[in-house]
Design an enzyme around this catalytic site. Structure first.
Site, mmCIF file in Angstrom:
data_model
loop_
_atom_site.group_PDB
_atom_site.id
_atom_site.type_symbol
_atom_site.label_atom_id
_atom_site.label_comp_id
_atom_site.label_asym_id
_atom_site.label_seq_id
_atom_site.Cartn_x
_atom_site.Cartn_y
_atom_site.Cartn_z
ATOM 1 N N TYR A 92 -0.583 -0.669 10.004
ATOM 2 C CA TYR A 92 -1.113 -0.970 8.744
ATOM 3 C C TYR A 92 0.273 -0.845 7.806
ATOM 4 C CZ TYR A 92 -3.837 -1.047 4.182
ATOM 5 O OH TYR A 92 -4.165 -1.019 2.939
ATOM 6 N N SER A 122 0.887 -1.320 0.089
ATOM 7 C CA SER A 122 -0.032 -0.008 0.132
ATOM 8 C C SER A 122 0.654 1.268 0.012
ATOM 9 C CB SER A 122 -0.930 0.065 1.297
ATOM 10 O OG SER A 122 -1.467 1.298 1.403
ATOM 11 N N LYS A 141 2.288 -3.295 5.615
ATOM 12 C CA LYS A 141 2.571 -3.507 4.316
ATOM 13 C C LYS A 141 4.088 -3.229 3.615
ATOM 14 C CE LYS A 141 -1.781 -3.856 2.888
ATOM 15 N NZ LYS A 141 -2.078 -4.911 2.482
HETATM 16 P P1 NAI Z 1 -12.052 -5.109 1.737
HETATM 17 O O1 NAI Z 1 -12.263 -4.663 3.053
HETATM 18 O O2 NAI Z 1 -13.169 -4.637 0.619
HETATM 19 O O3 NAI Z 1 -11.681 -6.368 1.587
HETATM 20 C C1 NAI Z 1 -11.001 -7.161 2.368
HETATM 21 C C2 NAI Z 1 -11.520 -8.423 2.584
HETATM 22 O O4 NAI Z 1 -10.494 -9.356 3.105
HETATM 23 C C3 NAI Z 1 -12.512 -8.571 3.060
HETATM 24 O O5 NAI Z 1 -13.609 -9.436 2.179
HETATM 25 C C4 NAI Z 1 -12.510 -9.382 4.354
HETATM 26 O O6 NAI Z 1 -13.554 -10.286 4.883
HETATM 27 C C5 NAI Z 1 -11.360 -10.277 4.280
HETATM 28 N N1 NAI Z 1 -10.315 -10.513 5.124
HETATM 29 C C6 NAI Z 1 -9.906 -9.841 6.232
HETATM 30 N N2 NAI Z 1 -9.525 -10.437 7.039
HETATM 31 C C7 NAI Z 1 -9.508 -11.772 6.782
HETATM 32 C C8 NAI Z 1 -8.591 -12.901 7.214
HETATM 33 N N3 NAI Z 1 -8.048 -12.737 8.563
HETATM 34 N N4 NAI Z 1 -8.584 -14.029 6.698
HETATM 35 C C9 NAI Z 1 -9.538 -14.079 5.246
HETATM 36 N N5 NAI Z 1 -10.038 -13.004 4.926
HETATM 37 C C10 NAI Z 1 -9.997 -11.892 5.604
HETATM 38 O O7 NAI Z 1 -10.852 -4.308 1.371
HETATM 39 P P2 NAI Z 1 -10.186 -3.905 -0.135
HETATM 40 O O8 NAI Z 1 -9.951 -2.561 -0.190
HETATM 41 O O9 NAI Z 1 -10.571 -4.776 -1.276
HETATM 42 O O10 NAI Z 1 -8.359 -4.364 0.244
HETATM 43 C C11 NAI Z 1 -7.838 -5.456 -0.399
HETATM 44 C C12 NAI Z 1 -6.264 -5.417 0.007
HETATM 45 O O11 NAI Z 1 -5.799 -4.318 -0.555
HETATM 46 C C13 NAI Z 1 -6.269 -5.213 1.343
HETATM 47 O O12 NAI Z 1 -4.626 -5.994 1.760
HETATM 48 C C14 NAI Z 1 -5.819 -3.734 1.499
HETATM 49 O O13 NAI Z 1 -4.936 -3.545 2.705
HETATM 50 C C15 NAI Z 1 -5.160 -3.570 0.313
HETATM 51 N N6 NAI Z 1 -5.217 -2.128 -0.113
HETATM 52 C C16 NAI Z 1 -6.438 -1.464 -0.585
HETATM 53 C C17 NAI Z 1 -6.515 -0.049 -0.828
HETATM 54 C C18 NAI Z 1 -7.794 0.512 -1.151
HETATM 55 O O14 NAI Z 1 -7.507 1.626 -1.722
HETATM 56 N N7 NAI Z 1 -8.774 -0.164 -0.980
HETATM 57 C C19 NAI Z 1 -5.092 0.486 -0.810
HETATM 58 C C20 NAI Z 1 -4.125 -0.152 -0.401
HETATM 59 C C21 NAI Z 1 -4.262 -1.513 -0.059
#
Ligand code: NAI
Length: 306
Positions: free
Chosen positions: A165, A152, A169
């Protein structure tokens, strides 16, 4: 030429919604059999539900693809091992791993609890370690593996209130930098995605108009390229709203100081030369830094290291 994944088995963690869901759907559309992993908890990691993962599997199947839902918590190694075993039992291989699952526990450093810090490290960093470790021997034996970690801009550049975080990351980048070296002779490649997308994680942080531009679907092509057969290796690919860029960790060429100048005052006096961006490079392994410094020292001292 269309990039496809026929015959490939992919695991996408946190694929119940947001970015992971989009990655899983597109991989399946292009022929991969996909493990749709999701714990199904809230944004802060509390709770669990199989609903979201099952809905994504149904969506993939309705479009003619193959997928299986999995509810493993990526921060639990035994559950991760069981997930990989289930994929092996059903499909006999694991070619692609997208470490995407994540949670947030944002607070300024001193206000956040150490428990929150540990949990965020456990999910993002240890979750990526566990999933990668559980697939590693399989990929080694297959002599094929494509792994993505999700980093990130918060880790690469910092973001107020995200010490936990950001630490996690950047941790996955350290893991990648070493594993590309260990995986090289087995055709295991590893890359990092630095996404920016409008998802549950970023909801409320930006105006609606901006949120609509930052769709997960604009990020997913980056992941698909990173896990393709002709993928790059050791790249940090940034993606969002249709823009793609590469982030690099560079080191300045620096300068050698005489033994008399090797003091804090000497460093202050040469600060411009030490930080001069002219000649800065992205080194590919730790020993390259040592080599560079020894070469400069040998030249400065007029000695040979042979
Ligand atoms: P989101 O919250 O929409 O999706 C994350 C998913 O991971 C959720 O469905 C959740 O249930 C699942 N999850 C959480 N903990 C878990 C665990 N212990 N075991 C299995 N599943 C688990 O978030 P998003 O935005 O789709 O993020 C996806 C990745 O991208 C993450 O790693 C986030 O840190 C990274 N990211 C996202 C950014 C953004 O702008 N949305 C920016 C930078 C990084």
């Amino acid at each position: 030429m269309t990039i496809r994944y026929d015959g490939r088995v992919a695991i996408v963690t946190g694929a119940g919604q947001g970015l992971g869901r989009s990655h899983a759907i597109e991989l399946a559309k292009r022929g991969a059999k996909v493990v749709v992993n999701d714990l199904g908890g809230a944004k802060d990691g509390t709770g669990a539900s199989s609903e979201a993962a099952l809905a994504v599997v149904a969506e993939i199947e309705a479009a003619g693809g193959e997928a299986m839902a999995n509810g493993a918590n990526v921060a639990n190694y035994a559950e991760v091992e069981a997930m990989v075993a289930a994929a092996m039992e059903k499909w006999g291989r694991v070619d692609i791993l997208v470490n995407n699952a994540g949670i947030l526990r944002d607070k300024s450093f001193i206000k956040g609890s150490m428990e929150d810090f540990q949990l965020v490290l456990n999910v993002h960093l240890m979750g990526s370690v566990y999933c990668t470790r559980a697939c590693w021997e399989i990929m080694k034996e297959q002599e094929y593996g494509r792994i993505v970690v999700t980093t990130s801009s918060s880790g690469l550049y910092g973001n107020f209130g995200q010490t936990n975080y950001g630490s996690a990351k950047m941790g996955v980048i350290g893991m990648m930098n070493t594993l590309v070296q260990e995986g090289a002779k087995y055709n295991i490649r590893m890359n990092a995605l630095a996404p920016t997308a409008g998802t549950r994680m970023t909801e409320g942080l930006m105006p609606e108009k901006v949120f609509e531009l930052l769709t997960p679907e604009t990020v997913t092509p980056a992941v698909l390229y990173l896990v393709s057969e002709d993928s790059p290796n050791r790249t940090i690919l940034c993606a969002g709203a249709g823009s793609y860029a590469v982030a690099k960790i560079v080191e300045t060429d620096g300068c050698w100081l005489t033994p008399e100048e090797q003091t804090p005052e000497g460093i202050a006096a040469h600060w411009d030369a030490i930080t001069d961006p002219e000649g800065e490079r992205a080194l590919q392994a730790g020993f390259e830094q040592t080599g560079k410094m020894l070469t400069k020292a040998a030249a400065g001292l007029g000695i040979s290291l042979d």
